[in-house]
Write a protein that holds these residues in place. Structure first.
Motif, PDB file in Angstrom:
ATOM      1  N   VAL A 156      15.749   9.070  19.502  1.00 33.82           N
ATOM      2  CA  VAL A 156      14.330   8.514  20.178  1.00 33.82           C
ATOM      3  C   VAL A 156      13.189   9.544  19.938  1.00 33.82           C
ATOM      4  CG1 VAL A 156      13.268   7.052  22.015  1.00 33.82           C
ATOM      5  CG2 VAL A 156      15.915   6.817  21.458  1.00 33.82           C
ATOM      6  N   VAL A 157      12.236   9.055  19.462  1.00 33.18           N
ATOM      7  CA  VAL A 157      10.981   9.881  19.414  1.00 33.18           C
ATOM      8  C   VAL A 157      10.074   9.162  20.327  1.00 33.18           C
ATOM      9  CG1 VAL A 157       9.153  10.814  18.029  1.00 33.18           C
ATOM     10  CG2 VAL A 157      11.649  10.638  17.071  1.00 33.18           C
ATOM     11  N   GLY A 159       7.341   4.820  10.982  1.00 28.71           N
ATOM     12  CA  GLY A 159       8.475   3.900  10.966  1.00 28.71           C
ATOM     13  C   GLY A 159       8.043   2.837   9.770  1.00 28.71           C
ATOM     14  N   GLY A 160       8.629   2.767   8.662  1.00 27.51           N
ATOM     15  CA  GLY A 160       8.188   1.822   7.863  1.00 27.51           C
ATOM     16  C   GLY A 160       9.067   1.692   6.585  1.00 27.51           C
TER      17      GLY A 160
END
Length: 103
Positions: free
Chosen positions: A39-40, A84-85
């Protein structure tokens, strides 16, 4: 599990090419049966930017070249963990955990 049934581990240290490819969401690499994620934390939980790069009237070779250039940029940029994508032949889109100035 690879196409030939062999079981491998892909990581930053082992089978690096498959590990890198799997992070891009490409298909045909094999079947992923286990993965570990991290997790960032968002640097600013109240700031995020939606990005969409639309390709108009590009042939398949040009759109593929742009997508590969974007993948290379993400691979070489430490800040890419904040993005993210995904994308395809017509666009690249996603969420960046930061302001438009940072993106």
């Amino acid at each position: 599990v690879l196409y030939n049934g062999s079981l491998i581990t892909a990581s930053e240290n082992e089978n690096k090419d498959l590990f890198w490819a799997s992070k891009g969401g490409t298909g045909g690499l094999g079947m992923i049966t286990h993965f570990t994620i991290r997790v960032v934390q968002s640097p600013n939980p109240l700031a995020f930017t939606y990005l969409k790069l639309q390709y108009d009237n590009l042939d398949k070779d040009k759109s593929t070249a742009r997508f590969m250039k974007f993948q290379k940029f993400l691979h070489e940029n430490q800040e890419s963990v904040l993005f993210g994508g995904g994308g395809g032949n017509e666009s690249i889109q996603g969420i960046f955990l930061g302001s438009i100035e940072q993106a």
